[in-house]
Write a protein that holds these residues in place. Structure first.
Motif, short mmCIF file in Angstrom:
data_model
loop_
_atom_site.label_atom_id
_atom_site.label_comp_id
_atom_site.label_asym_id
_atom_site.label_seq_id
_atom_site.Cartn_x
_atom_site.Cartn_y
_atom_site.Cartn_z
N TRP A 103 107.65 33.47 34.50
CA TRP A 103 109.08 33.30 34.66
C TRP A 103 109.67 34.41 35.52
O TRP A 103 110.48 34.16 36.42
CB TRP A 103 109.79 33.24 33.31
CG TRP A 103 111.26 33.06 33.46
CD1 TRP A 103 112.22 34.00 33.31
CD2 TRP A 103 111.93 31.86 33.87
NE1 TRP A 103 113.46 33.47 33.58
CE2 TRP A 103 113.31 32.16 33.92
CE3 TRP A 103 111.50 30.56 34.19
CZ2 TRP A 103 114.27 31.21 34.28
CZ3 TRP A 103 112.46 29.62 34.55
CH2 TRP A 103 113.82 29.94 34.59
N LYS A 104 109.22 35.65 35.28
CA LYS A 104 109.72 36.76 36.09
C LYS A 104 109.31 36.58 37.55
O LYS A 104 110.09 36.83 38.47
CB LYS A 104 109.20 38.10 35.55
CG LYS A 104 109.94 38.53 34.29
CD LYS A 104 109.55 39.96 33.89
CE LYS A 104 110.15 40.29 32.52
NZ LYS A 104 109.32 41.29 31.81
N MET A 105 108.06 36.14 37.75
CA MET A 105 107.59 35.87 39.11
C MET A 105 108.51 34.87 39.78
O MET A 105 108.94 35.06 40.93
CB MET A 105 106.19 35.24 39.07
CG MET A 105 105.05 36.20 39.14
SD MET A 105 103.49 35.28 38.98
CE MET A 105 103.73 33.91 40.11
N SER A 170 113.80 32.44 27.93
CA SER A 170 114.02 31.91 26.58
C SER A 170 115.27 31.02 26.50
O SER A 170 115.40 30.22 25.60
CB SER A 170 114.15 33.07 25.60
OG SER A 170 115.17 33.94 26.04
N LYS A 171 116.18 31.19 27.48
CA LYS A 171 117.37 30.35 27.45
C LYS A 171 117.15 29.05 28.22
O LYS A 171 117.75 28.03 27.91
CB LYS A 171 118.57 31.10 28.07
CG LYS A 171 118.91 32.38 27.34
CD LYS A 171 120.29 32.88 27.75
CE LYS A 171 121.28 32.69 26.62
NZ LYS A 171 122.62 33.20 26.92
N ILE A 172 116.31 29.14 29.25
CA ILE A 172 116.10 27.97 30.11
C ILE A 172 115.07 27.02 29.53
O ILE A 172 115.26 25.81 29.50
CB ILE A 172 115.61 28.43 31.50
CG1 ILE A 172 116.69 29.23 32.22
CG2 ILE A 172 115.18 27.22 32.33
CD1 ILE A 172 117.78 28.39 32.82
N LEU A 173 113.99 27.57 29.02
CA LEU A 173 112.87 26.72 28.65
C LEU A 173 113.20 25.65 27.61
O LEU A 173 112.92 24.48 27.84
CB LEU A 173 111.69 27.58 28.20
CG LEU A 173 110.36 27.02 28.68
CD1 LEU A 173 109.35 28.11 28.87
CD2 LEU A 173 109.82 25.95 27.74
N PRO A 174 113.83 26.03 26.51
CA PRO A 174 114.13 25.02 25.49
C PRO A 174 115.06 23.95 26.07
O PRO A 174 114.89 22.76 25.82
CB PRO A 174 114.87 25.81 24.41
CG PRO A 174 114.62 27.24 24.71
CD PRO A 174 114.34 27.35 26.15
#
Lengths: 181, 181
Positions: A103-105, A170-174
């Motif tokens: 995700w950071k990448m 963690s906010k985007i994935l779900p």
DNA sequence: TCGTAGTTTCAGGAAAGATTGAAAGCACAA
DNA sequence: TTGTGCTTTCAATCTTTCCTGAAACTACGA
């Protein structure tokens, strides 16, 4: 060409190496398709799957490239912020390690491509629009309109991508998972 | 190098032409950055801002490229679905026109890049993962894990992009605007 | 200050990719 | 079937980008 295999057979090690090589090759090919130097993508792939930081010499050895070339690509990757160099205390050689979190990448790449490619395009479009919006004539009006639509689209994209790249995974994935259902 | 200007002065026409040229040049440069042949991007730009369909000869003339090259790039753009050729009845020359709607363009490009670049990458990652997931040893486990994470990320992206590319602009845009606020 | 270990730069060779031009191909009308 | 107008193909060439190797540079310890 090494010694200790903590566990598993020599066959296993060969298989692992084959899979790693395949991964590096393919990541390189994918980089090319996206307008990124193949070697740079390969260096990135190599560091991404390495369990420990690597030196310039390690890169040269693994990818069979010259010192100059290895150095150039490592610097470029540092410029993107996708890897970082560290000098272990007591040593003089620089070691490199990649950001491993996908995700950071993704956020880094998004931010950089936005900055390097979308923003300049918006600037040009803005300029084209401003230079023609007051002109008379069907041709000019059509051009001005089309350019404006493009610009507004890119600005919207830029905004959305900025927001995404600032978010926590963690906010985007779900949210993504729910949305996909 | 033409005759009729429906309205506006000759200065206006020159200014319009300058803006168009700037746009074509910059769109070409942007194409390069995204791994797309510069000329192909320029042909696309030219058709995108043209108010009427153009022939191969028009392209050759405007962009100063050979017939063969013009033809190749026009075909490629047709392959992407970004332009289409039409033969006006009574004529034998093929005329080309671009999809002008930005949202449709975006959907086409998204779909094609997904198909040509993301899907193959997922295939490779899947393969790398399957070939190593049963291997023993810290190295193998780490590799397998990293590859799996990458694959899952790309699959999520693929899903999201598919969904977006299938949507109507009218459904996305208001949502995007609200979300950006 | 010198020597050593390491990094960076860059001119030039090599490879990849883009572009040309001309010949071959195709489709239709006479 | 031949001629005409247009499209496609492709070997040859040109351009760009990549990559090498070696020299210059830097930082540091003795």
């Amino acid at each position: 060409m090494k010694s200790t295999f903590p566990a598993g057979s020599a066959g296993d090690a060969a298989q692992l190496q084959a899979a790693k090589d395949g991964f590096i090759t393919q990541w390189g090919a994918m980089g090319s398709a996206w307008g990124i130097n193949r070697t740079m993508a390969q260096v990135h792939a190599l560091l991404m799957i390495s369990t420990k930081p690597l030196t310039t010499d390690d890169i040269m050895e693994e990818l069979k490239v010259s010192r100059g070339h290895a150095n150039t690509n490592l610097r470029e990757l540092c410029g993107w912020g996708l890897i970082r160099g560290i000098i272990p205390k007591g040593e003089r050689k620089e070691n490199f390690e990649a950001e491993k979190d996908i995700w950071k990448m993704f956020c880094i790449i998004t931010r950089e491509r936005k900055r390097r490619e979308i923003r300049p395009a918006i600037t040009v479009l803005k300029d084209c629009h401003e230079r023609t919006e007051t002109l008379k004539g069907g041709e000019a009006v059509a051009f001005s309109k089309q350019v404006k639509a493009l610009r507004e689209f890119l600005e919207m994209m830029d905004g959305i991508l900025s927001k995404i790249a600032r978010s926590e995974q963690s906010k985007i994935l779900p949210w993504a998972l729910k949305w996909l259902s």
